[in-house]
Design an enzyme around this catalytic site. Sequence first.
Site, PDB file in Angstrom:
ATOM      1  CB  THR A 108      36.635  -2.704 -42.408  1.00  0.00           C
ATOM      2  OG1 THR A 108      37.806  -2.777 -43.243  1.00  0.00           O
ATOM      3  CG2 THR A 108      37.002  -3.219 -41.031  1.00  0.00           C
ATOM      4  N   GLY A 109      36.666  -4.915 -44.683  1.00  0.00           N
ATOM      5  CA  GLY A 109      37.238  -6.172 -45.160  1.00  0.00           C
ATOM      6  C   GLY A 109      36.705  -6.497 -46.548  1.00  0.00           C
ATOM      7  CG  HIS A 110      37.691 -10.190 -48.459  1.00  0.00           C
ATOM      8  ND1 HIS A 110      38.089 -11.428 -48.010  1.00  0.00           N
ATOM      9  CD2 HIS A 110      38.805  -9.595 -48.959  1.00  0.00           C
ATOM     10  CE1 HIS A 110      39.388 -11.563 -48.225  1.00  0.00           C
ATOM     11  NE2 HIS A 110      39.838 -10.468 -48.790  1.00  0.00           N
ATOM     12  N   GLY A 111      34.463  -6.819 -49.227  1.00  0.00           N
ATOM     13  CA  GLY A 111      33.105  -6.315 -49.390  1.00  0.00           C
ATOM     14  C   GLY A 111      32.132  -7.383 -49.843  1.00  0.00           C
TER      15      GLY A 111
ATOM     16  CB  THR B 119      37.660   0.402 -45.189  1.00  0.00           C
ATOM     17  OG1 THR B 119      37.755   0.008 -46.540  1.00  0.00           O
ATOM     18  CG2 THR B 119      36.275   0.899 -44.879  1.00  0.00           C
TER      19      THR B 119
ATOM     20  NE  ARG C  32      34.448  -4.511 -54.751  1.00  0.00           N
ATOM     21  CZ  ARG C  32      34.637  -4.170 -53.493  1.00  0.00           C
ATOM     22  NH1 ARG C  32      34.820  -2.910 -53.161  1.00  0.00           N
ATOM     23  NH2 ARG C  32      34.665  -5.089 -52.553  1.00  0.00           N
TER      24      ARG C  32
ATOM     25  N   GLY D  37      31.453  -1.930 -53.327  1.00  0.00           N
ATOM     26  CA  GLY D  37      31.605  -2.826 -52.172  1.00  0.00           C
ATOM     27  C   GLY D  37      30.451  -2.674 -51.190  1.00  0.00           C
ATOM     28  CG  ASP D  38      31.437  -3.711 -47.228  1.00  0.00           C
ATOM     29  OD1 ASP D  38      32.449  -3.770 -47.951  1.00  0.00           O
ATOM     30  OD2 ASP D  38      31.473  -3.310 -46.045  1.00  0.00           O
TER      31      ASP D  38
HETATM   32  N1  ASP Z   1      34.929  -3.288 -47.424  1.00  0.00           N
HETATM   33  C1  ASP Z   1      35.628  -2.468 -48.379  1.00  0.00           C
HETATM   34  C2  ASP Z   1      35.176  -2.844 -49.763  1.00  0.00           C
HETATM   35  O1  ASP Z   1      35.027  -4.014 -50.025  1.00  0.00           O
HETATM   36  C3  ASP Z   1      37.129  -2.603 -48.275  1.00  0.00           C
HETATM   37  C4  ASP Z   1      37.711  -2.583 -46.887  1.00  0.00           C
HETATM   38  O2  ASP Z   1      37.000  -2.516 -45.901  1.00  0.00           O
HETATM   39  O3  ASP Z   1      38.934  -2.613 -46.784  1.00  0.00           O
HETATM   40  O4  ASP Z   1      35.027  -1.974 -50.580  1.00  0.00           O
END
Ligand code: ASP
Length: 315
Positions: A230-233, A180, A208, A210-211
């Site tokens: 960024t990361g696990h939404g 991201t 789905r 995300g954040d």
């Molecule tokens: N945060 C993003 C999501 O969960 C993915 C990411 O940041 O890599 O959609």
Amino acid sequence: MAHRVNLPALIVHGGAGGRAAIDERPGRQRGLLAAVEAGARILRDGGDALDTVCAAVTMLENDPLFNAGYGSCLTSDGHVEMDAGVATARRANTSPGGRRRFEICAGGVVLVSRVRNPILLARAVMERTPHLLMGGGGVERLARDAGLRLCRPASMVAPRALKRWQAAQRDTQADVQHGTVGAVAIDRAGNFAAATSTGGVAGKLPGRIGDSAILGAGLYANERGASSATGHGEAILRAALSREAVERLRAMPAQRVAELVIARMARYAQGEAGIIVVDASGRFGFAHNAAAMEIATFAPTAGSRHLLAPRIGVV
Ligand code: ASP
């Protein structure tokens, strides 16, 4: 002790997740530096924080090495569904009591598949509608009204993303990539902006969300600062990570804030994530608990720099 104000400032990230493949590292580094330079040109000319973060993120959305725009990872059934958001905190007229006032605005789009630069569509939601978050057919109509060309969804599938999706079909362990993109800036006038754009997580279920487009989770801005996550939404949403970061700027420096909110997210929401923050003095904060997070920064004295953010020690 008073600290120095160093405006304008810009920080960009290219996602928190697995370390990029060796052969892609130079390209990703060039991409991040080009994005930060595009934003820095605007800031040097006295331009606006919102134009700055949109310019930087648009460049990364056009780069297939990043998981946003053209380059987005694919859903479990092989399609692109993108989320993006922008937020600004702009200085408004001083109130009668002499207090500085800030106006906070935001816009986000979810599940977009027919626009090359979702960040520009998020900006259109902010600037052209009374709403904060849009998706579906209405957002495509808005894209047309805003002069953003609609494309065929299949034309958003980059060969690299398709190859990774095909590999993941053969091996369920294969692809835990992130990538991201996001940017936060403060301009010379003291206005803040944040922008985040993503293809989501690889292999996600169709539909789905995300954040990244959600104010307070994937991005935030108020009179104290701006942040992009960024990361696990799902973990970022549970932690309301970006809002927590910006609120904590009241009590501590940006770097400590970034480390603290990532450590708290890891403890209470058990995910992997990264965050970038800028405060009212133009100081940066960045932290993550994933395998890697690349960033690029611009500040008037230091110029443009690329670096691999160190992983925080998680307690
Ligand atoms: N945060 C993003 C999501 O969960 C993915 C990411 O940041 O890599 O959609």
